[in-house]
Write an enzyme that holds these catalytic residues in place. Sequence first.
Site, mmCIF file in Angstrom:
data_model
loop_
_atom_site.group_PDB
_atom_site.id
_atom_site.type_symbol
_atom_site.label_atom_id
_atom_site.label_comp_id
_atom_site.label_asym_id
_atom_site.label_seq_id
_atom_site.Cartn_x
_atom_site.Cartn_y
_atom_site.Cartn_z
ATOM 1 N N CYS A 106 111.964 23.992 -107.090
ATOM 2 C CA CYS A 106 113.283 23.383 -107.289
ATOM 3 C C CYS A 106 114.247 24.279 -108.063
ATOM 4 C CB CYS A 106 113.137 22.035 -107.974
ATOM 5 S SG CYS A 106 112.133 20.852 -107.035
ATOM 6 N N HIS A 126 120.362 20.288 -110.261
ATOM 7 C CA HIS A 126 119.312 19.980 -109.296
ATOM 8 C C HIS A 126 119.192 18.474 -109.191
ATOM 9 C CE1 HIS A 126 115.594 19.641 -107.226
ATOM 10 N NE2 HIS A 126 114.888 19.310 -108.294
ATOM 11 N N ASN A 144 115.576 14.420 -103.381
ATOM 12 C CA ASN A 144 115.294 15.735 -103.956
ATOM 13 C C ASN A 144 114.946 16.693 -102.823
ATOM 14 O OD1 ASN A 144 114.229 17.994 -105.219
ATOM 15 N ND2 ASN A 144 112.995 16.855 -106.688
#
Length: 323
Positions: free
Chosen positions: A117, A250, A280
Amino acid sequence: MRSTQIYARIAGTGSYLPERVLGNAELAQQVETSDEWIVTRTGIRQRHIAAPDELTSDLALKAAQAALASAGVTAADLDLIIVATTTPDVVFPSAACILQDKLGVHGCPAFDVQAVCAGFAYALATADQFVRGGMAKTALVVGAEVFSRILDWDDRTTCVLFGDGAGAVVLKASEEPGILVTKLKADGRYRDILTTPASIMHGDVRGKPFLHMDGQAVFKFAVKALAELASETLEAAGIAQSELNWLVPHQANIRIIESTARHLGLSMDKVVVTLAQHGNTSAASIPLALDHAAREGRFQRGDLIMLEGIGGGFAWGSALLRW
């Protein structure tokens, strides 16, 4: 005679989301969960899922083409391609080399960055150094993932969180300030709290090929690490917290995002949040959110924007830039 400072400026953005949308209600028919449970704990309402024949490089290609068009350049102008991904098409060659081929160009360096990520932050920082050092004048940086393929769809603690997508930016060398500071960090001691612990050995898959996450441990680590990183990034740039215009984080969990915003003294209307619609998307989440806001016209010339991401490794990173 003093040499001119060269910066990497974002000249264009692009993104792509697969057509299939998987909402919480549909997901609740597959696994024991509910829309209320997911939204309350994560802020996610839906996610996009790649078609069976869609590869990471296919998503990357569409995002890249949109970014190139936005920047007013062609693939032939590129002298660097970096793809941030944890879910490449194959073990090798890299998704970046496959993307390069699909773009119909050859010769310039092309490689992948794997920091989960935090991948886009790592890739952007790398491209920034190439441009600052004179090794590239026009760089393509892509974050692309098909995370749906490493999820255990019977595990409600993880399958509700992730989606597929791609985002891209084109960087161009400029004498006008663009990316001001990047910060990258990692701590492998925490590698077991967020991991997909599988490997290929003699033709067999060894270990569990699904994402595993200790949610509480990840949350606790991320909140502290991102707050500290935000402060360090501003300090390194010599810029006061009050000067910051936007946060593009993020997109992992709304509570983590809200915590970071509070630390920076930003109201949530100055935070780009696409979590509810995208879930996500790992390395794709920051460039997806950046493109979303850019195309809505939310950024003004000269705005000070902070990008931040954290993921398995543990790896985390930031970039502070002028729009």
